[in-house]
Write an enzyme that holds these catalytic residues in place. Structure first.
Site, PDB file in Angstrom:
ATOM      1  N   LYS A 149      35.643  56.717  25.536  1.00  0.00           N
ATOM      2  CA  LYS A 149      36.464  55.492  25.497  1.00  0.00           C
ATOM      3  C   LYS A 149      35.561  54.324  25.104  1.00  0.00           C
ATOM      4  O   LYS A 149      34.973  54.377  24.024  1.00  0.00           O
ATOM      5  CB  LYS A 149      37.165  55.301  26.846  1.00  0.00           C
ATOM      6  CG  LYS A 149      38.128  56.452  27.178  1.00  0.00           C
ATOM      7  CD  LYS A 149      38.927  56.167  28.434  1.00  0.00           C
ATOM      8  CE  LYS A 149      39.977  57.225  28.704  1.00  0.00           C
ATOM      9  NZ  LYS A 149      39.513  58.363  29.515  1.00  0.00           N
TER      10      LYS A 149
ATOM     11  N   TYR B 266      25.307  79.855  24.685  1.00  0.00           N
ATOM     12  CA  TYR B 266      25.757  79.910  26.085  1.00  0.00           C
ATOM     13  C   TYR B 266      24.648  79.378  26.977  1.00  0.00           C
ATOM     14  O   TYR B 266      23.471  79.738  26.787  1.00  0.00           O
ATOM     15  CB  TYR B 266      26.065  81.361  26.495  1.00  0.00           C
ATOM     16  CG  TYR B 266      27.543  81.589  26.684  1.00  0.00           C
ATOM     17  CD1 TYR B 266      28.257  80.797  27.584  1.00  0.00           C
ATOM     18  CD2 TYR B 266      28.228  82.565  25.974  1.00  0.00           C
ATOM     19  CE1 TYR B 266      29.622  80.988  27.752  1.00  0.00           C
ATOM     20  CE2 TYR B 266      29.584  82.753  26.142  1.00  0.00           C
ATOM     21  CZ  TYR B 266      30.271  81.959  27.034  1.00  0.00           C
ATOM     22  OH  TYR B 266      31.607  82.137  27.205  1.00  0.00           O
TER      23      TYR B 266
ATOM     24  N   GLU C  49      25.178  78.748  30.763  1.00  0.00           N
ATOM     25  CA  GLU C  49      25.684  78.579  32.130  1.00  0.00           C
ATOM     26  C   GLU C  49      24.528  78.309  33.081  1.00  0.00           C
ATOM     27  O   GLU C  49      23.458  78.901  32.962  1.00  0.00           O
ATOM     28  CB  GLU C  49      26.468  79.823  32.559  1.00  0.00           C
ATOM     29  CG  GLU C  49      27.852  79.836  31.961  1.00  0.00           C
ATOM     30  CD  GLU C  49      28.566  81.161  32.117  1.00  0.00           C
ATOM     31  OE1 GLU C  49      27.928  82.138  32.524  1.00  0.00           O
ATOM     32  OE2 GLU C  49      29.766  81.216  31.812  1.00  0.00           O
TER      33      GLU C  49
ATOM     34  N   ARG D 161      34.191  63.262  22.991  1.00  0.00           N
ATOM     35  CA  ARG D 161      35.200  63.516  24.026  1.00  0.00           C
ATOM     36  C   ARG D 161      34.591  64.369  25.148  1.00  0.00           C
ATOM     37  O   ARG D 161      34.171  65.500  24.902  1.00  0.00           O
ATOM     38  CB  ARG D 161      36.348  64.266  23.343  1.00  0.00           C
ATOM     39  CG  ARG D 161      37.652  64.302  24.036  1.00  0.00           C
ATOM     40  CD  ARG D 161      38.745  64.532  23.032  1.00  0.00           C
ATOM     41  NE  ARG D 161      38.985  63.290  22.312  1.00  0.00           N
ATOM     42  CZ  ARG D 161      39.682  62.274  22.793  1.00  0.00           C
ATOM     43  NH1 ARG D 161      40.255  62.351  23.974  1.00  0.00           N
ATOM     44  NH2 ARG D 161      39.830  61.176  22.094  1.00  0.00           N
TER      45      ARG D 161
ATOM     46  N   ASP E 249      35.919  55.759  39.313  1.00  0.00           N
ATOM     47  CA  ASP E 249      36.184  56.381  38.008  1.00  0.00           C
ATOM     48  C   ASP E 249      36.162  55.253  36.986  1.00  0.00           C
ATOM     49  O   ASP E 249      37.111  54.473  36.884  1.00  0.00           O
ATOM     50  CB  ASP E 249      37.552  57.076  38.042  1.00  0.00           C
ATOM     51  CG  ASP E 249      37.897  57.717  36.696  1.00  0.00           C
ATOM     52  OD1 ASP E 249      37.237  57.375  35.690  1.00  0.00           O
ATOM     53  OD2 ASP E 249      38.833  58.524  36.654  1.00  0.00           O
TER      54      ASP E 249
ATOM     55  N   THR F 170      34.598  59.196  31.474  1.00  0.00           N
ATOM     56  CA  THR F 170      34.678  59.922  30.212  1.00  0.00           C
ATOM     57  C   THR F 170      33.640  59.283  29.309  1.00  0.00           C
ATOM     58  O   THR F 170      33.131  58.197  29.606  1.00  0.00           O
ATOM     59  CB  THR F 170      36.062  59.809  29.557  1.00  0.00           C
ATOM     60  OG1 THR F 170      36.416  58.434  29.499  1.00  0.00           O
ATOM     61  CG2 THR F 170      37.123  60.568  30.333  1.00  0.00           C
TER      62      THR F 170
HETATM   63  N1  DSN Z   1      44.535  59.488  28.718  1.00  0.00           N
HETATM   64  C1  DSN Z   1      43.607  58.478  29.139  1.00  0.00           C
HETATM   65  C2  DSN Z   1      44.081  57.106  28.842  1.00  0.00           C
HETATM   66  O1  DSN Z   1      44.738  56.948  27.824  1.00  0.00           O
HETATM   67  O2  DSN Z   1      43.788  56.184  29.566  1.00  0.00           O
HETATM   68  C3  DSN Z   1      43.258  58.613  30.545  1.00  0.00           C
HETATM   69  O3  DSN Z   1      42.788  59.908  30.747  1.00  0.00           O
END
Ligand code: DSN
Length: 412
Positions: free
Chosen positions: A227, A53, A55, A233, A198, A224
């Site tokens: 990707k 933990y 926090e 993730r 974003d 994120t």
């Molecule tokens: N689910 C993602 C995508 O496939 O682009 C976006 O969050």
């Protein structure tokens, strides 16, 4: 993958992991938001850090025993700032949606106005969709794309002047052109709005310098990490120093409890990997592969929203074939190609059926696919769509896709 202990304790789960590995190895992954992270990242994510933990922030925790966690989190923060050229990074968001939520919480009051790309034109659920917190609690206006598949910046400016948003969001989950962050800054300045980029989809391209960086122009950058950046993730928020405290407060205690320090360690590793010269080559190849795939599909007589892609993804527009995205994504799955149905602008079909399929190249590029492979993939896709009722043709195409997968082994 070593699942020695798991097999003894819970073979039911181990078996499904084995099958999932086989699925990833034997199918051509064209979901534009997916990738195959390194074994090094997976080792960090599967480590003892899951037990802790933590926090709070490094050196300001609510729990003792965080001396190693602190160093790991600081490494991740430092690498994120260095890679993306921003002042401050919070690496705790569990996802991109939570990263965006924290920016909303740090900058807006419920009911405040936001201008962002409409979901059906390629935006994201967390940018103001009426079914998401962002659309439920804030007053959102959505801009779209023109017939060339591009953002119409004059229209964005007109909408900004009309709606006077407090926050403008640029960045999308289905946009195939280069985003002009400077133009967005000019519009934001004209109406006194804050600017959030974003970059979840294009983070790997930005990190490698293949896509222009939002850093000189944006107050906040969210992403994120799983990707095109090819990490675990999760999410990251970066911002100008003046917003650092508000962002950190919004993440914790505002929205989240204990951070996932094992995932933060995975983010740190992925960020280090993204700083290496090989990653730049990888990112360049993602775009070369996307262009080769798009050209192959166009040559086969299929339509793509906005024509040639400029990044890692594209959307097939199936309207003239009389077939739907839902059906064709299922046909592609049968021939060993994984993709997702997606709406096209002015789609006559519902979001559950759609007239499009989104395709992207970050994952296949990781396993070594090159332009000639992408041309073959384009041929498989087109043949599957045009011969979707012919079982023999589909069976042959499945063999072709398997051959391509064997040519470029994954995790072996
Ligand atoms: N689910 C993602 C995508 O496939 O682009 C976006 O969050």
């Amino acid at each position: 993958m070593n699942l020695e202990n798991l097999r003894k304790v819970d073979n039911e789960v181990a078996e499904q992991i084995d099958l999932e590995l086989k699925r990833q190895q034997e199918n051509i992954e064209l979901i534009a938001s997916e990738n195959f992270t390194s074994l090094a990242v997976m080792e960090a994510c599967g480590s003892v850090l899951t037990n802790k933990y933590a926090e709070g922030k490094p050196h300001k925790r609510y729990y003792n025993g965080c001396e190693h966690i602190d160093i790991i989190e600081e490494i991740a923060q430092k690498r994120a700032c260095e890679l993306f050229g921003m002042d401050h990074a919070n690496v705790q968001p569990h996802s991109g949606a939570q990263a965006n939520m924290a920016v909303f919480m740090a900058t807006l009051k419920p009911g405040d106005r936001v201008l962002s790309m409409d979901l059906s034109n390629g935006g994201h659920l967390s940018h103001g969709s009426p079914v998401n917190f962002s659309g439920l609690y804030y007053d959102v206006a959505g801009y779209g794309i023109n017939e060339n598949g591009e953002i119409d910046y004059d229209n964005v400016r007109e909408m900004a002047i009309k709606h006077k948003p407090k926050l403008i969001i640029c960045g999308a989950s289905n946009y195939s052109k280069i985003i002009d962050f400077k133009k967005f800054r000019e519009i934001a300045d004209e109406v006194g709005a804050l600017l959030l980029a974003d970059i979840a989809h294009i983070a790997g391209l930005v990190a490698a310098g293949i896509h222009p960086s939002p850093a000189p122009y944006c107050d906040f950058v969210t992403t994120t990490t799983h990707k095109s950046l090819r990490g675990p993730r999760g999410g990251i928020i970066m911002c100008k120093e003046e917003y650092a405290k508000d962002i950190d407060k919004a993440v914790f205690p505002g929205l989240q409890g204990g951070p996932l320090e094992h995932i933060i360690a995975g983010k740190a590793v992925a960020l280090k990997e993204a700083m290496q010269p090989e990653f730049k080559e990888y990112a360049k190849q993602i775009v070369k592969n996307a262009k080769a795939l798009a050209q192959g599909l166009l040559d086969e007589g299929l339509d793509i929203v906005g024509g040639m892609t400029e990044n890692h993804l594209m959307t097939l527009d199936l309207r003239k074939t009389g077939k739907t995205g839902k059906d064709m994504a299922n046909v592609l799955e049968r021939v060993g190609i994984t993709a997702n149905k997606n709406t096209v602008p002015n789609d006559p079909q519902s979001p559950f059926v759609t007239s499009g399929i989104r395709l992207g190249t970050p994952a296949v590029t990781t396993r070594g696919f090159k332009e000639e492979d992408m041309r073959q993939v384009a041929k498989i896709i087109a043949t599957a769509i045009f011969s979707s009722d012919n079982e023999n043709v589909l069976a042959d195409l499945r063999k072709d896709s398997l051959e391509l997968c064997k040519k470029h082994p994954l995790y072996s």
